[in-house]
Design a protein around this motif. Sequence first.
Motif, PDB file in Angstrom:
ATOM      1  N   PHE A 160      22.560  -1.986  -2.339  1.00 30.59           N
ATOM      2  CA  PHE A 160      21.110  -2.171  -2.263  1.00 30.59           C
ATOM      3  C   PHE A 160      20.670  -2.419  -0.825  1.00 30.59           C
ATOM      4  O   PHE A 160      21.442  -2.874   0.027  1.00 30.59           O
ATOM      5  N   ARG A 161      19.421  -2.113  -0.612  1.00 33.68           N
ATOM      6  CA  ARG A 161      18.752  -2.403   0.661  1.00 33.68           C
ATOM      7  C   ARG A 161      17.377  -2.929   0.312  1.00 33.68           C
ATOM      8  O   ARG A 161      16.623  -2.299  -0.413  1.00 33.68           O
ATOM      9  N   THR A 162      17.057  -4.111   0.825  1.00 32.52           N
ATOM     10  CA  THR A 162      15.799  -4.769   0.471  1.00 32.52           C
ATOM     11  C   THR A 162      14.987  -5.069   1.724  1.00 32.52           C
ATOM     12  O   THR A 162      15.522  -5.570   2.716  1.00 32.52           O
ATOM     13  N   VAL A 163      13.717  -4.743   1.646  1.00 29.49           N
ATOM     14  CA  VAL A 163      12.775  -5.085   2.720  1.00 29.49           C
ATOM     15  C   VAL A 163      11.848  -6.178   2.192  1.00 29.49           C
ATOM     16  O   VAL A 163      11.095  -5.949   1.244  1.00 29.49           O
ATOM     17  N   SER A 164      11.955  -7.345   2.790  1.00 27.61           N
ATOM     18  CA  SER A 164      11.127  -8.486   2.383  1.00 27.61           C
ATOM     19  C   SER A 164      10.140  -8.829   3.497  1.00 27.61           C
ATOM     20  O   SER A 164      10.520  -8.870   4.673  1.00 27.61           O
ATOM     21  N   VAL A 165       8.918  -9.059   3.111  1.00 22.87           N
ATOM     22  CA  VAL A 165       7.897  -9.504   4.066  1.00 22.87           C
ATOM     23  C   VAL A 165       7.491 -10.912   3.673  1.00 22.87           C
ATOM     24  O   VAL A 165       7.143 -11.175   2.520  1.00 22.87           O
ATOM     25  N   PHE A 166       7.590 -11.827   4.635  1.00 16.69           N
ATOM     26  CA  PHE A 166       7.212 -13.209   4.341  1.00 16.69           C
ATOM     27  C   PHE A 166       6.481 -13.801   5.539  1.00 16.69           C
ATOM     28  O   PHE A 166       6.584 -13.310   6.667  1.00 16.69           O
ATOM     29  N   GLU A 167       5.730 -14.836   5.274  1.00 19.55           N
ATOM     30  CA  GLU A 167       4.990 -15.512   6.330  1.00 19.55           C
ATOM     31  C   GLU A 167       5.449 -16.954   6.444  1.00 19.55           C
ATOM     32  O   GLU A 167       5.885 -17.564   5.462  1.00 19.55           O
ATOM     33  N   ILE A 168       5.366 -17.473   7.647  1.00 18.87           N
ATOM     34  CA  ILE A 168       5.688 -18.878   7.899  1.00 18.87           C
ATOM     35  C   ILE A 168       4.414 -19.566   8.368  1.00 18.87           C
ATOM     36  O   ILE A 168       3.843 -19.217   9.416  1.00 18.87           O
ATOM     37  N   ASN A 169       3.978 -20.509   7.575  1.00 16.48           N
ATOM     38  CA  ASN A 169       2.751 -21.247   7.854  1.00 16.48           C
ATOM     39  C   ASN A 169       3.116 -22.505   8.624  1.00 16.48           C
ATOM     40  O   ASN A 169       3.784 -23.398   8.106  1.00 16.48           O
ATOM     41  N   ARG A 170       2.667 -22.558   9.867  1.00 12.49           N
ATOM     42  CA  ARG A 170       2.923 -23.726  10.723  1.00 12.49           C
ATOM     43  C   ARG A 170       1.679 -24.601  10.871  1.00 12.49           C
ATOM     44  O   ARG A 170       1.563 -25.355  11.826  1.00 12.49           O
ATOM     45  N   GLY A 171       0.778 -24.482   9.930  1.00 13.60           N
ATOM     46  CA  GLY A 171      -0.470 -25.248   9.999  1.00 13.60           C
ATOM     47  C   GLY A 171      -1.570 -24.413  10.602  1.00 13.60           C
ATOM     48  O   GLY A 171      -2.285 -23.695   9.901  1.00 13.60           O
ATOM     49  N   SER A 172      -1.720 -24.488  11.908  1.00  9.42           N
ATOM     50  CA  SER A 172      -2.765 -23.719  12.586  1.00  9.42           C
ATOM     51  C   SER A 172      -2.325 -22.294  12.887  1.00  9.42           C
ATOM     52  O   SER A 172      -3.149 -21.444  13.205  1.00  9.42           O
ATOM     53  N   ILE A 173      -1.027 -22.037  12.791  1.00 10.19           N
ATOM     54  CA  ILE A 173      -0.487 -20.718  13.119  1.00 10.19           C
ATOM     55  C   ILE A 173       0.269 -20.160  11.909  1.00 10.19           C
ATOM     56  O   ILE A 173       1.074 -20.865  11.291  1.00 10.19           O
TER      57      ILE A 173
END
Length: 207
Positions: free
Chosen positions: A148-161
């Motif tokens: 398998f090959r997986t493309v994951s998109v995620f965000e990191i919430n640092r508060g203001s950024i």
Amino acid sequence: MKTPYKNIYKVLKLNRFIVLAVVIFAMLSSTFSLWMAFKTNKKALNSAFAINTDGSIIPLKLVTQKENFQVEALAHLDLFHKYFYNIDASNYERNLEKALWLGNSSVDNLYRQKKADGVYNRLLQYSLVQKVLSIDSQIEEQNGTYVFRTVSVFEINRGSIIDTYELVSSGNLIPVDRNFPNNPHGLLITEYFENTLKKLSDESREK
């Protein structure tokens, strides 16, 4: 002189008629059953196979099994990536414990490496929230091995950024015994590896 018995010839004639009728009925019934069995078998043979893309014949049962495997494999990968990467200070221990049930030592080694690098300490220290936005997996069979090959998109919430990242990971899948609720799909991720990790710009996210 009268006899209490019927004429013996009439009795024998009646018995012979009954026997012949039973034999004829049995033969007709057997013939009909054989014809129906032949017809059903012929119909089953004509509909029990499918044509592969290369023109080869595949039993429909095998096709169904592969379709079911594909569905379960995608669900398994989706579950794993959500558990492993959808984490924050309040749930990371619980989610990572669930993720480790879905993979072998390659997943555990990656977890230990991230822990040694201070990834989870920073999660606690700065109250970071890592949220998975999308998971897109492709599964391919290579010489009996499911890759398998997986493309994951995620965000990191640092508060203001809030930063968004794209992770490409790969590995293999092997069937194992189902373990409810820890491993409901009966699959195990092996040779798991994070291939690339890149930060997405605002323009690429809009696309």
